[in-house]
Design a protein around this motif. Sequence first.
Motif, mmCIF file in Angstrom:
data_model
loop_
_atom_site.group_PDB
_atom_site.id
_atom_site.type_symbol
_atom_site.label_atom_id
_atom_site.label_comp_id
_atom_site.label_asym_id
_atom_site.label_seq_id
_atom_site.Cartn_x
_atom_site.Cartn_y
_atom_site.Cartn_z
ATOM 1 N N HIS A 152 0.744 -1.412 0.078
ATOM 2 C CA HIS A 152 0.122 -0.011 0.088
ATOM 3 C C HIS A 152 1.005 1.272 -0.101
ATOM 4 O O HIS A 152 0.367 2.368 -0.134
ATOM 5 C CB HIS A 152 -0.935 0.095 1.274
ATOM 6 N N ILE A 153 2.168 1.028 0.064
ATOM 7 C CA ILE A 153 3.011 2.205 -0.343
ATOM 8 C C ILE A 153 3.909 1.979 -1.546
ATOM 9 O O ILE A 153 4.775 1.009 -1.273
ATOM 10 C CB ILE A 153 3.836 2.731 0.892
ATOM 11 N N SER A 154 3.803 2.553 -2.493
ATOM 12 C CA SER A 154 4.626 2.391 -3.742
ATOM 13 C C SER A 154 5.971 2.679 -3.603
ATOM 14 O O SER A 154 6.301 3.563 -2.782
ATOM 15 C CB SER A 154 3.902 2.964 -4.997
ATOM 16 N N ASP A 155 7.013 1.831 -4.430
ATOM 17 C CA ASP A 155 8.439 2.401 -4.384
ATOM 18 C C ASP A 155 8.898 2.873 -5.666
ATOM 19 O O ASP A 155 8.822 2.000 -6.597
ATOM 20 C CB ASP A 155 9.334 1.172 -3.834
ATOM 21 N N PRO A 156 8.891 4.191 -6.106
ATOM 22 C CA PRO A 156 9.403 4.744 -7.331
ATOM 23 C C PRO A 156 10.645 4.082 -7.914
ATOM 24 O O PRO A 156 10.795 3.587 -9.000
ATOM 25 C CB PRO A 156 9.346 5.935 -7.401
ATOM 26 N N LEU A 157 11.351 3.558 -6.970
ATOM 27 C CA LEU A 157 12.683 2.936 -7.446
ATOM 28 C C LEU A 157 12.534 1.550 -7.798
ATOM 29 O O LEU A 157 13.422 1.113 -8.223
ATOM 30 C CB LEU A 157 13.914 3.146 -6.202
ATOM 31 N N ASN A 158 11.457 0.950 -7.770
ATOM 32 C CA ASN A 158 11.014 -0.367 -8.228
ATOM 33 C C ASN A 158 10.070 -0.256 -9.454
ATOM 34 O O ASN A 158 9.718 -1.277 -9.658
ATOM 35 C CB ASN A 158 10.409 -1.289 -6.927
ATOM 36 N N GLY A 159 10.164 1.081 -9.993
ATOM 37 C CA GLY A 159 9.405 1.043 -11.317
ATOM 38 C C GLY A 159 7.959 1.527 -11.154
ATOM 39 O O GLY A 159 7.274 1.853 -12.082
ATOM 40 N N SER A 160 7.504 2.035 -9.863
ATOM 41 C CA SER A 160 6.099 2.492 -9.777
ATOM 42 C C SER A 160 6.043 3.844 -10.082
ATOM 43 O O SER A 160 6.907 4.649 -9.812
ATOM 44 C CB SER A 160 5.645 2.183 -8.351
#
Length: 252
Positions: A152-160
């Motif tokens: 429920h918290i996205s990680d932009p460094l994983n492509g989100s």
Amino acid sequence: MTHSELKEFLDEKVELYNNPNFIESDPIQIPHLYSLKEDVEIAGFLSATIAWGNRKMIINNAKKMMDLMGNSPYDFVMNHSESQLEALENFVHRTFNGQDFVGFVKGLQHIYQNHNGLEAVFSKDNLTMQHSISEFKQLFFEIPHLARTEKHISDPLNGSAAKRINMYLRWMIRKDNKGVDLGIWNNVSPALLSCPLDVHSGNVARKLELLTRKQNDAKALAELDENLRKLDPNDPVKYDFALFGLGVFEGF
């Protein structure tokens, strides 16, 4: 359209949608209910976390979250009892359930007790807000938690594209003088913000040739950000109002 024509068109749409009438149909109305800084932060964070799906349902469920916290979110986060946490366990919004809600309350308590609060975490000298979001996620889940809650918290460094948390940061950081975005954080520049990229804003951005990438992911966000910064380097995410309004209200 030429660059100047596109800017003029989008600036007009920002004027049209970035006004207080926008609030009544948007989850941003929830943090607007509060005046204490920490209440605004927490109400905004929880409302943005569940901001996917039907907007009316999002707003109703965000209000329910506030009711369950006695409409004093900061006090609840810092001083809740175990029995009060148990009362949260029947909450559900799509895949965000009561166990996730409890995990988020504990994560927020950890952020305020051990990391000086939400603004301090996002105000660290990182290269980009996307790095800050990734670091925030790590800190939030430092304490024992259910693995399921991490999604429920996205990680932009994983492509989100991390749409919901980028929207939250817009609410907290952007000073629009129109009474919509709250702009209560003073230690982060609005120039660093990224557009909350979703289906609507993505489709409109592609039609306006602000975006070529097909998926709404971190790479698409980087491309959109770069193009919006050419239109206004100091306040690029004001164009979220234009893209969202064109998509949702005008079917552009």
